[in-house]
Design a protein around this motif. Structure first.
Motif, PDB file in Angstrom:
ATOM      1  N   PRO A 126      22.373 -28.770  49.419  1.00 28.03           N
ATOM      2  CA  PRO A 126      22.314 -30.215  49.651  1.00 28.03           C
ATOM      3  C   PRO A 126      21.366 -30.535  50.801  1.00 28.03           C
ATOM      4  CG  PRO A 126      24.319 -29.316  50.579  1.00 28.03           C
ATOM      5  CD  PRO A 126      23.638 -28.185  49.858  1.00 28.03           C
ATOM      6  N   TRP A 127      20.813 -31.723  50.792  1.00 27.30           N
ATOM      7  CA  TRP A 127      19.967 -32.166  51.886  1.00 27.30           C
ATOM      8  C   TRP A 127      20.875 -32.769  52.950  1.00 27.30           C
ATOM      9  CZ3 TRP A 127      14.771 -34.561  49.925  1.00 27.30           C
ATOM     10  CH2 TRP A 127      14.131 -33.630  49.118  1.00 27.30           C
ATOM     11  N   ARG A 128      20.620 -32.423  54.198  1.00 25.25           N
ATOM     12  CA  ARG A 128      21.448 -32.880  55.300  1.00 25.25           C
ATOM     13  C   ARG A 128      20.667 -33.891  56.125  1.00 25.25           C
ATOM     14  NH1 ARG A 128      25.949 -30.404  55.674  1.00 25.25           N
ATOM     15  NH2 ARG A 128      26.303 -30.996  57.820  1.00 25.25           N
ATOM     16  N   TYR A 129      21.352 -34.983  56.491  1.00 25.19           N
ATOM     17  CA  TYR A 129      20.731 -36.042  57.280  1.00 25.19           C
ATOM     18  C   TYR A 129      21.573 -36.336  58.510  1.00 25.19           C
ATOM     19  CZ  TYR A 129      17.926 -36.706  53.165  1.00 25.19           C
ATOM     20  OH  TYR A 129      17.075 -36.487  52.122  1.00 25.19           O
ATOM     21  N   ALA A 177       8.172 -35.973  55.356  1.00 28.05           N
ATOM     22  CA  ALA A 177       8.896 -37.225  55.144  1.00 28.05           C
ATOM     23  C   ALA A 177      10.283 -37.112  55.770  1.00 28.05           C
ATOM     24  CB  ALA A 177       9.022 -37.516  53.651  1.00 28.05           C
ATOM     25  N   LEU A 178      10.782 -38.206  56.255  1.00 35.24           N
ATOM     26  CA  LEU A 178      12.143 -38.303  56.793  1.00 35.24           C
ATOM     27  C   LEU A 178      12.393 -37.352  57.960  1.00 35.24           C
ATOM     28  CD1 LEU A 178      14.025 -38.483  53.378  1.00 35.24           C
ATOM     29  CD2 LEU A 178      13.421 -40.399  54.857  1.00 35.24           C
ATOM     30  N   THR A 179      11.353 -37.035  58.722  1.00 37.05           N
ATOM     31  CA  THR A 179      11.526 -36.066  59.814  1.00 37.05           C
ATOM     32  C   THR A 179      12.469 -36.562  60.893  1.00 37.05           C
ATOM     33  OG1 THR A 179       9.527 -36.888  60.891  1.00 37.05           O
ATOM     34  CG2 THR A 179       9.292 -34.976  59.445  1.00 37.05           C
ATOM     35  N   ASP A 180      12.562 -37.877  61.055  1.00 38.05           N
ATOM     36  CA  ASP A 180      13.462 -38.403  62.077  1.00 38.05           C
ATOM     37  C   ASP A 180      14.920 -38.410  61.616  1.00 38.05           C
ATOM     38  OD1 ASP A 180      12.710 -40.278  60.182  1.00 38.05           O
ATOM     39  OD2 ASP A 180      12.908 -41.982  61.560  1.00 38.05           O
ATOM     40  N   LEU A 181      15.168 -38.318  60.317  1.00 41.78           N
ATOM     41  CA  LEU A 181      16.532 -38.339  59.784  1.00 41.78           C
ATOM     42  C   LEU A 181      17.012 -36.989  59.267  1.00 41.78           C
ATOM     43  CD1 LEU A 181      16.402 -41.667  57.750  1.00 41.78           C
ATOM     44  CD2 LEU A 181      17.420 -41.297  59.991  1.00 41.78           C
ATOM     45  N   HIS A 182      16.092 -36.166  58.795  1.00 39.74           N
ATOM     46  CA  HIS A 182      16.474 -34.901  58.172  1.00 39.74           C
ATOM     47  C   HIS A 182      17.027 -33.922  59.206  1.00 39.74           C
ATOM     48  CE1 HIS A 182      15.608 -30.836  56.475  1.00 39.74           C
ATOM     49  NE2 HIS A 182      16.290 -31.391  55.493  1.00 39.74           N
ATOM     50  N   ASP A 183      18.082 -33.249  58.855  1.00 37.29           N
ATOM     51  CA  ASP A 183      18.679 -32.217  59.702  1.00 37.29           C
ATOM     52  C   ASP A 183      18.446 -30.878  59.022  1.00 37.29           C
ATOM     53  OD1 ASP A 183      20.233 -30.928  61.690  1.00 37.29           O
ATOM     54  OD2 ASP A 183      21.938 -30.943  60.318  1.00 37.29           O
ATOM     55  N   PRO A 184      17.526 -30.056  59.543  1.00 38.59           N
ATOM     56  CA  PRO A 184      17.228 -28.790  58.884  1.00 38.59           C
ATOM     57  C   PRO A 184      18.340 -27.754  59.002  1.00 38.59           C
ATOM     58  CG  PRO A 184      16.051 -28.920  60.948  1.00 38.59           C
ATOM     59  CD  PRO A 184      16.736 -30.256  60.742  1.00 38.59           C
ATOM     60  N   GLY A 185      19.288 -27.983  59.902  1.00 35.40           N
ATOM     61  CA  GLY A 185      20.359 -27.013  60.080  1.00 35.40           C
ATOM     62  C   GLY A 185      19.862 -25.789  60.838  1.00 35.40           C
ATOM     63  N   GLY A 186      20.717 -24.857  61.021  1.00 37.08           N
ATOM     64  CA  GLY A 186      20.355 -23.627  61.715  1.00 37.08           C
ATOM     65  C   GLY A 186      20.279 -22.475  60.731  1.00 37.08           C
ATOM     66  N   ARG A 187      19.096 -22.016  60.507  1.00 36.83           N
ATOM     67  CA  ARG A 187      18.922 -20.884  59.597  1.00 36.83           C
ATOM     68  C   ARG A 187      18.343 -19.727  60.377  1.00 36.83           C
ATOM     69  NH1 ARG A 187      17.611 -25.241  56.111  1.00 36.83           N
ATOM     70  NH2 ARG A 187      19.197 -25.450  54.538  1.00 36.83           N
ATOM     71  N   GLU A 188      18.749 -18.541  60.006  1.00 34.42           N
ATOM     72  CA  GLU A 188      18.285 -17.351  60.707  1.00 34.42           C
ATOM     73  C   GLU A 188      17.833 -16.308  59.710  1.00 34.42           C
ATOM     74  OE1 GLU A 188      21.837 -16.160  62.717  1.00 34.42           O
ATOM     75  OE2 GLU A 188      21.412 -17.404  64.447  1.00 34.42           O
ATOM     76  N   THR A 224      26.197 -35.154  61.020  1.00 34.72           N
ATOM     77  CA  THR A 224      25.320 -35.095  59.849  1.00 34.72           C
ATOM     78  C   THR A 224      26.101 -35.405  58.578  1.00 34.72           C
ATOM     79  OG1 THR A 224      25.685 -32.725  59.518  1.00 34.72           O
ATOM     80  CG2 THR A 224      23.825 -33.350  60.904  1.00 34.72           C
ATOM     81  N   THR A 225      25.348 -35.748  57.552  1.00 35.92           N
ATOM     82  CA  THR A 225      25.902 -36.004  56.226  1.00 35.92           C
ATOM     83  C   THR A 225      25.136 -35.161  55.231  1.00 35.92           C
ATOM     84  OG1 THR A 225      26.471 -38.273  56.779  1.00 35.92           O
ATOM     85  CG2 THR A 225      26.280 -37.754  54.445  1.00 35.92           C
ATOM     86  N   ALA A 229       7.329 -26.094  65.874  1.00 35.99           N
ATOM     87  CA  ALA A 229       8.282 -27.180  66.124  1.00 35.99           C
ATOM     88  C   ALA A 229       7.909 -28.365  65.254  1.00 35.99           C
ATOM     89  CB  ALA A 229       8.235 -27.571  67.594  1.00 35.99           C
ATOM     90  N   ARG A 230       8.901 -29.056  64.738  1.00 38.43           N
ATOM     91  CA  ARG A 230       8.614 -30.218  63.893  1.00 38.43           C
ATOM     92  C   ARG A 230       7.762 -31.242  64.630  1.00 38.43           C
ATOM     93  NH1 ARG A 230      13.906 -32.512  61.376  1.00 38.43           N
ATOM     94  NH2 ARG A 230      14.633 -32.161  63.453  1.00 38.43           N
ATOM     95  N   ASP A 231       7.976 -31.368  65.937  1.00 39.15           N
ATOM     96  CA  ASP A 231       7.224 -32.355  66.712  1.00 39.15           C
ATOM     97  C   ASP A 231       5.740 -32.018  66.790  1.00 39.15           C
ATOM     98  OD1 ASP A 231       9.667 -33.543  67.114  1.00 39.15           O
ATOM     99  OD2 ASP A 231       9.929 -32.748  69.135  1.00 39.15           O
ATOM    100  N   ALA A 232       5.380 -30.751  66.582  1.00 38.55           N
ATOM    101  CA  ALA A 232       3.981 -30.340  66.675  1.00 38.55           C
ATOM    102  C   ALA A 232       3.227 -30.533  65.366  1.00 38.55           C
ATOM    103  CB  ALA A 232       3.906 -28.875  67.106  1.00 38.55           C
TER     104      ALA A 232
END
Length: 124
Positions: free
Chosen positions: A10-13, A68-79, A21-22, A114-117
């Protein structure tokens, strides 16, 4: 994206105001388990895709893909996890393999982006 075992990702926001998050299941018409295939479809304007930065960063930097949706999307913690026997019994060939993997992963700038970069195209 569907995992090879059949589970959907699922996509997390992020909720507005920092309320956690949802997770939203996607109503997709096409499910794939290959991030490169998802990117190929996005490049052909067949929809949007959620893939790891490792796969998308070069295309984001070149402008071929847009975030898209970088300010809302929650990528979660993946390792990335390596499982190997206890170090006391570690074969030299396993130690060399682990060291080579860790070194290669540490040198890959796309794994540390980093997403900000990255270009922020949703504001354009």
């Amino acid at each position: 994206m569907r995992l090879p075992a059949g589970g959907d990702i699922p996509w997390r926001y992020r909720r507005p105001g920092g309320g956690g998050t949802t997770a939203l299941p996607m109503a997709a018409r096409l499910w794939l388990s290959d991030p490169e295939a998802l990117i190929d479809l996005a490049l052909e304007h067949a929809g949007i895709a959620q893939v790891g930065l490792y796969h998308a960063t070069p295309l984001l930097r070149s402008g071929r893909l847009k975030a898209a949706l970088t300010d809302l999307h929650d990528p979660g913690g993946r390792e990335i996890v390596l499982h190997y026997p206890h170090r006391q019994y570690l074969a030299p060939r396993v130690r060399v393999t682990v060291d080579a993997l860790l070194s290669g992963l540490a040198k890959n700038a796309d794994l540390h982006a980093a997403r900000d970069a990255l270009p922020d195209s949703h504001k354009a």
